[in-house]
Design a protein around this motif. Structure first.
Motif, PDB file in Angstrom:
ATOM      1  N   ARG A  42     116.890  -9.799  21.076  1.00  0.00           N
ATOM      2  CA  ARG A  42     116.208 -10.889  21.779  1.00  0.00           C
ATOM      3  C   ARG A  42     114.699 -10.728  21.707  1.00  0.00           C
ATOM      4  N   LEU A  43     114.184  -9.552  22.020  1.00  0.00           N
ATOM      5  CA  LEU A  43     112.742  -9.352  22.048  1.00  0.00           C
ATOM      6  C   LEU A  43     112.132  -9.398  20.652  1.00  0.00           C
ATOM      7  N   VAL A  44     112.804  -8.816  19.683  1.00  0.00           N
ATOM      8  CA  VAL A  44     112.272  -8.819  18.320  1.00  0.00           C
ATOM      9  C   VAL A  44     112.234 -10.236  17.750  1.00  0.00           C
ATOM     10  N   SER A  45     113.301 -10.996  17.932  1.00  0.00           N
ATOM     11  CA  SER A  45     113.321 -12.363  17.419  1.00  0.00           C
ATOM     12  C   SER A  45     112.296 -13.233  18.140  1.00  0.00           C
ATOM     13  N   GLY A  46     112.159 -13.035  19.460  1.00  0.00           N
ATOM     14  CA  GLY A  46     111.145 -13.774  20.201  1.00  0.00           C
ATOM     15  C   GLY A  46     109.743 -13.419  19.745  1.00  0.00           C
ATOM     16  N   ALA A  47     109.495 -12.128  19.504  1.00  0.00           N
ATOM     17  CA  ALA A  47     108.174 -11.684  19.045  1.00  0.00           C
ATOM     18  C   ALA A  47     107.835 -12.289  17.690  1.00  0.00           C
ATOM     19  N   LEU A  48     108.820 -12.365  16.796  1.00  0.00           N
ATOM     20  CA  LEU A  48     108.584 -12.914  15.456  1.00  0.00           C
ATOM     21  C   LEU A  48     108.205 -14.391  15.530  1.00  0.00           C
ATOM     22  N   VAL A  49     108.948 -15.162  16.290  1.00  0.00           N
ATOM     23  CA  VAL A  49     108.661 -16.595  16.408  1.00  0.00           C
ATOM     24  C   VAL A  49     107.300 -16.819  17.054  1.00  0.00           C
ATOM     25  N   LEU A  50     107.005 -16.089  18.118  1.00  0.00           N
ATOM     26  CA  LEU A  50     105.730 -16.262  18.811  1.00  0.00           C
ATOM     27  C   LEU A  50     104.557 -15.830  17.942  1.00  0.00           C
ATOM     28  N   TRP A  51     104.739 -14.768  17.179  1.00  0.00           N
ATOM     29  CA  TRP A  51     103.679 -14.311  16.274  1.00  0.00           C
ATOM     30  C   TRP A  51     103.372 -15.379  15.228  1.00  0.00           C
ATOM     31  N   LEU A  52     104.420 -15.980  14.662  1.00  0.00           N
ATOM     32  CA  LEU A  52     104.211 -17.036  13.667  1.00  0.00           C
ATOM     33  C   LEU A  52     103.490 -18.234  14.283  1.00  0.00           C
ATOM     34  N   LEU A  53     103.879 -18.614  15.510  1.00  0.00           N
ATOM     35  CA  LEU A  53     103.229 -19.737  16.183  1.00  0.00           C
ATOM     36  C   LEU A  53     101.769 -19.429  16.502  1.00  0.00           C
ATOM     37  N   ALA A  54     101.520 -18.205  16.987  1.00  0.00           N
ATOM     38  CA  ALA A  54     100.145 -17.822  17.316  1.00  0.00           C
ATOM     39  C   ALA A  54      99.266 -17.817  16.072  1.00  0.00           C
ATOM     40  N   ARG A  55      99.792 -17.315  14.974  1.00  0.00           N
ATOM     41  CA  ARG A  55      99.025 -17.268  13.735  1.00  0.00           C
ATOM     42  C   ARG A  55      98.748 -18.653  13.182  1.00  0.00           C
ATOM     43  N   SER A  56      99.703 -19.556  13.325  1.00  0.00           N
ATOM     44  CA  SER A  56      99.520 -20.911  12.800  1.00  0.00           C
ATOM     45  C   SER A  56      98.496 -21.700  13.618  1.00  0.00           C
ATOM     46  N   ARG A  57      98.367 -21.363  14.902  1.00  0.00           N
ATOM     47  CA  ARG A  57      97.438 -22.085  15.776  1.00  0.00           C
ATOM     48  C   ARG A  57      96.031 -21.520  15.719  1.00  0.00           C
TER      49      ARG A  57
END
Length: 285
Positions: A42-57
């Motif tokens: 759960r935490l790893v998958s959440g971290a990956l998605v959030l990292w991608l969103l943060a980088r795109s913004r």
């Protein structure tokens, strides 16, 4: 942003929050995945998605956050998973939400905020409902799971308090999730002899991390500035009810009279505390 869109996004975020309880409960009850593995995925998958969103913004800025908040997030996730080994979705969501609000209300009191008569009544009513839910009896939830979920709620309350005014919610949440991966890796190694995985359990954990957690938080923080404080507080009261309905429909969980009465007392009491008075609302208008 139109009212219809605000309503839709708010409902989506609340369903996502309740979905965490349902996904965790169904994974630990109906698949072979263990609590530690569920937490890690759960935490790893959440971290990956959030990292991608943060980088795109904000490619030049990247994630933010801090270690103390990350450890509070990790503690919440671990305790949450182990609690749902024995709790129903509805009971777990109710205990979690109650503990979160109690932690934040208690912090406010510690910082000098004083409860008015209506708020004091609500606080006493909520505590009475919680005690009534946990009193020994045939319909009482398991004590160990209940204590774990209360501790998870306290950890999430601390995480929420630390996140107030800390900057861009997407970057902060992403940074905290990424940092939480470090103790998660330690947990995975420590519990490796008891690890148990299967495809369905991993899928539920990924959905909990990537969708219900990561995207749920992003949607909530995006719509929160559009909501009045009273509206946001009232909306959050629906999360345990959504989880209870989902538990009935998808997990076949039957609500007990004790749970129904305790829910009314706890959620009603919290509403009395967090809802602003008419005079306070008039002053802000």
């Amino acid at each position: 942003m139109t009212r219809a869109r605000v309503f839709t996004l708010t409902l989506l975020a609340l369903v996502a929050f309740a979905g965490n309880s349902l996904l965790c409960r169904v994974a630990l009850k109906h698949t072979a995945i263990d609590p530690a593995s569920f937490t890690s995925v759960r935490l790893v998958s959440g971290a990956l998605v959030l990292w991608l969103l943060a980088r795109s913004r904000a490619a030049q800025a990247g994630p933010a956050g801090n270690w103390r908040s990350a450890l509070a997030l990790f503690a919440y996730a671990v305790l949450f998973s182990w609690a749902y080994v024995s709790l129903t979705a509805a009971t777990g969501a109710l205990l979690l939400f109650g503990a979160v609000q109690a932690t934040m209300i208690g912090y406010g009191w510690w910082m000098g905020e004083r409860l008015r008569a209506r708020q004091l009544f609500g606080f006493v009513l909520a505590v009475t409902g919680l005690i009534g839910l946990l009193l020994p009896g045939l319909s009482a939830p398991p004590l160990q799971g209940s204590l774990l979920m209360l501790a998870a709620g306290a950890a999430w309350g601390i995480y929420t308090l630390r996140g107030k005014g800390s900057g861009d919610p997407t970057r902060v949440t992403a940074g905290n999730f990424l940092r939480a991966v470090v103790p998660t890796a330690v947990l995975s190694v420590a519990t490796l002899p008891w690890a148990s995985l299967d495809a369905r359990g991993v899928a539920f954990a990924i959905a909990s991390g990537a969708l219900a957690s990561a995207l749920g938080y992003i949607v909530w923080y995006a719509v929160l500035p559009r909501l009045k404080v009273s509206t946001a507080a009232t909306a959050q009261l629906s999360v345990p009810m959504i989880a209870a309905l989902g538990g009935i429909v998808f997990l076949g969980e039957a609500p007990t009279l004790r749970l129904v009465v305790a829910s009314a007392a706890i959620l009603g009491g919290i509403a009395c505390v967090v809802m602003p008075s008419e005079s306070a609302a008039a002053r802000r208008a």
